[in-house]
Design a protein around this motif. Structure first.
Motif, mmCIF file in Angstrom:
data_model
loop_
_atom_site.group_PDB
_atom_site.id
_atom_site.type_symbol
_atom_site.label_atom_id
_atom_site.label_comp_id
_atom_site.label_asym_id
_atom_site.label_seq_id
_atom_site.Cartn_x
_atom_site.Cartn_y
_atom_site.Cartn_z
ATOM 1 N N ASP A 67 1.213 -1.522 -0.081
ATOM 2 C CA ASP A 67 0.189 -0.165 -0.013
ATOM 3 C C ASP A 67 1.479 1.298 -0.214
ATOM 4 O O ASP A 67 1.024 1.492 0.954
ATOM 5 C CB ASP A 67 -0.647 -0.234 1.252
ATOM 6 N N ARG A 69 2.125 4.522 -1.780
ATOM 7 C CA ARG A 69 1.662 5.988 -3.071
ATOM 8 C C ARG A 69 2.281 6.293 -4.379
ATOM 9 O O ARG A 69 3.551 6.404 -4.097
ATOM 10 C CB ARG A 69 1.802 7.691 -2.149
ATOM 11 N N GLU A 92 5.879 7.004 1.041
ATOM 12 C CA GLU A 92 4.896 6.716 1.734
ATOM 13 C C GLU A 92 4.156 5.209 1.323
ATOM 14 O O GLU A 92 3.283 5.360 0.568
ATOM 15 C CB GLU A 92 3.780 7.984 1.477
ATOM 16 N N ARG A 94 1.583 2.441 3.917
ATOM 17 C CA ARG A 94 0.948 2.728 4.862
ATOM 18 C C ARG A 94 0.914 1.043 5.483
ATOM 19 O O ARG A 94 0.578 0.250 4.414
ATOM 20 C CB ARG A 94 -1.219 2.928 4.056
#
Length: 132
Positions: A67, A69, A92, A94
């Motif tokens: 996950d 970006r 980034e 997650r």
């Protein structure tokens, strides 16, 4: 490629290759990663751990969602010499609903026999950038 600029094709290829490290369908393709990682590749991980090449060519059965970006924020290319480029960006990722790990990333790519290979990668934990 000149000493100071990349062609549009180089930029598109390096972007695709860098993002392939973050896409589960390519990251867990051991044949592709064997081609991408140079024989002398190593990584300084976000954790501070040093990863040799063989630890990062993962089998398809290890696949799990990533996950991240995309497109990669702040993607920048700096020519080192006629066959080497420094790629930098912020990742980034997650990890949980309220946990995003942010890192400054750098990769050194070298063109060998007409193909780009990843020689070195580093992730350094950082604070998430604030939107201004």
């Amino acid at each position: 490629m000149s000493d100071t600029c990349l062609t549009l094709d180089d930029i598109e290829t390096l972007t695709r290759l860098e993002e392939s490290l973050w896409r589960a369908e390519t990251r867990y393709d051991p044949v592709l990663m064997d081609r991408i990682f140079a024989d002398d590749f190593f990584e300084f991980g976000r954790s501070g751990r040093i990863y040799p090449r063989e630890d990062l060519i993962l089998p398809a059965c290890a696949a799990r969602p990533i996950d991240v970006r995309l497109p990669l924020p702040g993607l920048k290319f700096t020519v080192i010499d006629t066959n080497s480029v420094l790629v930098t960006y912020v990742s980034e990722v997650r990890r949980a609903l309220d946990n995003v790990e942010t890192a400054n990333r750098s990769s050194i790519w070298s063109r060998r026999d007409g193909a780009w290979q990843l020689r070195f990668h580093q992730g350094t934990a950082c604070q998430a950038p604030t939107d201004k």
